[in-house]
Design an enzyme around this catalytic site. Structure first.
Site, PDB file in Angstrom:
ATOM      1  N   SER A  13      -2.365  31.547  10.299  1.00 15.12           N
ATOM      2  CA  SER A  13      -3.349  32.614  10.421  1.00 15.12           C
ATOM      3  C   SER A  13      -4.764  32.189  10.042  1.00 15.12           C
ATOM      4  O   SER A  13      -5.719  32.917  10.306  1.00 15.12           O
ATOM      5  CB  SER A  13      -2.944  33.811   9.553  1.00 15.12           C
ATOM      6  OG  SER A  13      -3.110  33.504   8.192  1.00 15.12           O
ATOM      7  N   LYS A  57      -7.445  34.558   3.104  1.00  9.21           N
ATOM      8  CA  LYS A  57      -8.263  35.081   4.199  1.00  9.21           C
ATOM      9  C   LYS A  57      -9.726  34.726   3.951  1.00  9.21           C
ATOM     10  O   LYS A  57     -10.103  34.280   2.869  1.00  9.21           O
ATOM     11  CB  LYS A  57      -8.137  36.605   4.307  1.00  9.21           C
ATOM     12  CG  LYS A  57      -6.732  37.122   4.518  1.00  9.21           C
ATOM     13  CD  LYS A  57      -6.154  36.753   5.863  1.00  9.21           C
ATOM     14  CE  LYS A  57      -4.727  37.257   6.009  1.00  9.21           C
ATOM     15  NZ  LYS A  57      -4.102  36.770   7.269  1.00  9.21           N
TER      16      LYS A  57
END
Length: 289
Positions: A77, A122
């Site tokens: 991701s 993230k």
């Protein structure tokens, strides 16, 4: 005349002068500073080698707990920058004595109760007060009215987002996205959940500063310049939140889940394995991290 020097034998029976008298010990000899370590080594199997290894282990444990901690990336991701199997070194003091996370930082946070059960990695897109919109006429994110070119770190072929959104980030929270937008479960997927997909700054474990393994991929994770021109949020910026005019936001339903979204959890230093299920994560038995 006999010019040869006459040899005079030293009278060895004469007493030495006071300056030549050997000094008497003033007291018992003190123990060396390592005597205590030596005493421990005599009672520990393996002796000094075991004591040294235990001291090194204690030092590494303290370092990992309070300063630096390695994490493993198990999902894609955050590609293209962070690949599956990469080990990153997280600076746990980055936000303890100064400013909080900044736009563009790659952070690791505890996503329990937010994104799933486990730790996530993230990129920070918006900080407290920021107005974050997707997308402008050129398909780019816009933060506080400034369009952001993320092409330097987005996964090749990915758009900044296929899901439109128009949010204002509450104070003390972060709006975060994965770099591989089409394979990341992030703030976009939880806009309708409690907390609105925002990550509390208090849940941030630290900032990922280095890729340390594999050696061929080792590098420092710099903050990209893409957000450098973003102005600070103005008071009253929230007034325009959620407007979502046709010129600014592409079609679709805000907060819709991405197809094939991957949870993007990370593995902790103690060997914790966090499973990256679609749209969330679950910690395996004995996980620690």
């Amino acid at each position: 005349m006999d010019t040869e020097a006459q040899h005079t034998e030293r009278d060895r029976s004469s007493r030495p002068s006071d300056s030549e008298q050997p000094s008497e010990p003033e007291g018992p000899e003190e123990r060396s500073r390592s005597a205590f370590t030596g005493w421990i080594a005599r009672w520990v199997p393996g002796g000094r080698i075991t004591v040294t290894l235990l001291a090194l282990l204690a030092f590494l444990l303290l370092l990992s707990t309070f300063v630096l901690q390695p994490f493993q990336i198990p999902s894609g991701s955050m590609e293209r920058g962070l690949r599956i199997g990469d080990r990153v070194l997280v600076n746990k003091l980055a936000y303890r004595f100064g400013d909080g996370p900044r736009r563009g930082d790659v952070v690791i946070f505890d996503g329990t109760g937010l994104f799933g059960h486990g730790d996530y990695i993230k990129r920070v897109v918006g900080v407290g007060g920021d107005h974050v919109v997707c997308c402008d006429k050129e398909g780019r994110l816009r933060v506080n009215g400034q369009s952001v070119d993320e092409s330097a770190f987005l996964h090749p072929g990915d758009r900044p987002s296929t899901v439109p959104f128009d949010v204002v980030v509450p104070d003390g929270t972060l709006f975060v996205l994965g770099d591989h937008r089409s394979a990341s479960s992030d703030s976009r997927d939880h806009l309708g959940s409690p907390g609105g997909g925002m990550v509390p700054v208090d849940e941030v474990i630290g900032r990922a500063d280095w890729i340390v393994w594999p050696f061929g991929h080792a590098t420092h994770l710099d903050r990209p310049d893409a957000y450098a021109r973003v102005p600070e949020a103005e008071v009253g910026e929230a007034d325009g939140a959620g407007a979502g005019t046709g010129d600014d936001v592409s079609g679709g339903t805000a907060g819709a889940a991405l197809d094939g979204a991957d949870g993007a959890p990370v593995e902790g230093a103690a060997g914790a394995v966090l499973d990256g299920a679609a749209g969330g994560a679950r910690r395996s038995e004995g996980a620690d991290g």
